[in-house]
Design an enzyme around this catalytic site. Structure first.
Site, PDB file in Angstrom:
ATOM      1  N   SER A  74       0.890  -1.523   0.587  1.00 12.70           N
ATOM      2  CA  SER A  74      -0.176   0.193   0.039  1.00 12.70           C
ATOM      3  C   SER A  74       0.992   1.121  -0.228  1.00 12.70           C
ATOM      4  O   SER A  74       0.261   2.158  -0.106  1.00 12.70           O
ATOM      5  CB  SER A  74      -1.180   0.279   1.221  1.00 12.70           C
ATOM      6  OG  SER A  74      -0.446   0.000   2.205  1.00 12.70           O
ATOM      7  N   ASP A 310      -0.165   8.396   8.807  1.00 13.65           N
ATOM      8  CA  ASP A 310      -1.514   7.921   9.031  1.00 13.65           C
ATOM      9  C   ASP A 310      -0.954   6.407  10.271  1.00 13.65           C
ATOM     10  O   ASP A 310      -1.420   5.921  10.681  1.00 13.65           O
ATOM     11  CB  ASP A 310      -2.524   7.244   8.084  1.00 13.65           C
ATOM     12  CG  ASP A 310      -1.777   6.007   7.485  1.00 13.65           C
ATOM     13  OD1 ASP A 310      -0.445   5.777   6.954  1.00 13.65           O
ATOM     14  OD2 ASP A 310      -2.729   6.215   6.183  1.00 13.65           O
ATOM     15  N   HIS A 313       2.615   4.892   6.956  1.00 11.81           N
ATOM     16  CA  HIS A 313       2.813   5.723   5.393  1.00 11.81           C
ATOM     17  C   HIS A 313       3.000   6.961   5.568  1.00 11.81           C
ATOM     18  O   HIS A 313       2.692   7.689   6.758  1.00 11.81           O
ATOM     19  CB  HIS A 313       0.912   5.389   4.178  1.00 11.81           C
ATOM     20  CG  HIS A 313       0.978   4.497   4.401  1.00 11.81           C
ATOM     21  ND1 HIS A 313      -0.023   4.207   5.494  1.00 11.81           N
ATOM     22  CD2 HIS A 313       0.710   3.522   2.943  1.00 11.81           C
ATOM     23  CE1 HIS A 313      -0.618   2.698   4.558  1.00 11.81           C
ATOM     24  NE2 HIS A 313      -0.195   2.173   3.748  1.00 11.81           N
TER      25      HIS A 313
END
Length: 354
Positions: A74, A310, A313
């Site tokens: 991600s 967050d 990330h």
């Protein structure tokens, strides 16, 4: 369901619930018309190929990659997971650059966005596959995931050879399909991520405040990855393999944030609660109830000076900083700029280093 296997443990199955805890999700991103339209000789002096009045790389042409195929988690997903699942990344994700959610776990762009140069998902033509740049941004979830399930440092280290072997198999498969240019990022300092710091408050810390043993696992993974990249060069002399030291660049943001214009590097920008502004199970964009009061989990005031978005990330600003450093070749083996990543003559670049 997502299932995965660790050494000496039975297969686990996890609900495919959250992009941040997804351990083995493979993201395929294709971005066309990348930055290689820029002039080939306009490189910063940081490359150290001659002085400011000469640049021997001008004798080589820039690589005209028609497409980029990215394999990663991600941290380099430009929207595939959000587009193909029930997972959403709501406001304030995307607020800094896109001014709206854009399928990325960040306030803006990932490093792959900067590498690609434009931000549209386009389907490639068949002939692009052999001429494309294949980027790998791996290790983050493979190493982080087991720690979230209380695996020991020794157990995670024991899984590294299998991860590396799987990587080699994937590269070999891509080579068989015609791929010849590979840009390979190593793993970042996972011991500096707020999720890890919050979940393991008693972990041994280094001078930057990161958990030292977890970063040492990443360093071990990176050592093994670099060794296998050297072997791939011998096994496939017709291909170009560039190993990129993402770890060192990212760690510098935690070690010397003020030097690069950042602050509070361990504290999450978009989160809620705890020492690091993060609570396990609470995500950026959530609305939670605390003492009968609804609270929106929103962004910090200045994401442009923050490192972690967050908990797992990086911010747009941090990703741009990393890209600016690695694109010059200063953190690559061989020390080759991104625009030259198709070239196999690695001795040329070594011979012209100071």
């Amino acid at each position: 369901m997502l299932s995965f296997q660790f050494p000496d443990r039975s297969t686990m199955e996890l609900p495919f619930m959250n992009i941040f805890l997804c351990v083995l999700f493979l993201c395929l991103t294709c971005t066309l018309n990348p930055i290689f339209s820029l002039e080939s000789c306009n490189f910063p002096d940081i490359i150290n190929f001659g002085d400011s009045n000469s640049n021997p790389t001008c004798s080589l042409e820039s690589c005209n990659f028609p497409a980029i195929f990215n394999f990663g988690d991600s941290n380099s997903d430009t929207g595939s997971l959000a587009a193909t699942s029930l997972i959403t990344l709501p406001t304030p994700n995307g607020e800094t650059y896109f001014h709206m959610p854009a399928g990325r776990g960040s306030d803006g762009r990932h490093i792959i966005d900067f590498i690609g140069g434009i931000f549209a998902d386009l389907m490639p033509k068949q002939e692009y596959f052999s001429n494309a740049l294949y980027t790998f941004d791996i290790g983050h979830n493979d190493l982080l995931g087991p720690f979230l399930f209380n695996f020991s440092v020794q157990e995670v280290n024991a899984s590294v050879p299998n991860i590396i072997n799987d990587f080699v198999t994937n590269v070999e498969d891509i080579y068989k399909l015609g791929g010849r240019s590979f840009w390979i990022h190593n793993a970042g300092p996972i011991g500096c991520l707020a999720y890890i710091l919050e979940m393991f408050p008693s972990g041994e810390r280094d001078n930057a405040g990161c958990i030292k043993p977890y970063n040492e696992v990443a360093q071990y993974f990176n050592y093994m990855l670099r060794e296998v990249v050297l072997q791939l060069r011998e096994d496939f002399p017709e291909a170009a393999f560039t190993y990129v030291d993402i770890y060192s660049v990212k760690y510098s943001l935690f070690e010397e944030p003020e030097r690069y214009g950042f602050e509070h590097p361990l504290v999450v920008c978009c989160g809620y609660g705890g020492t690091y502004n993060v609570t396990v199970g609470v995500y950026c964009g959530d609305t939670i109830t605390v003492n009968d009061t609804q609270i929106f989990v929103g962004s910090c005031e200045r994401p442009d000076v923050r490192v972690i978005w967050d908990g797992g990330h990086y911010t747009d600003a941090a990703n741009k900083f990393v890209f600016d450093q690695i694109s010059t070749g200063a953190f690559s083996d061989p020390p080759i700029p991104l625009r030259m990543a198709c070239h196999r003559n690695t001795s040329f670049f070594y011979d012209h280093m100071h």
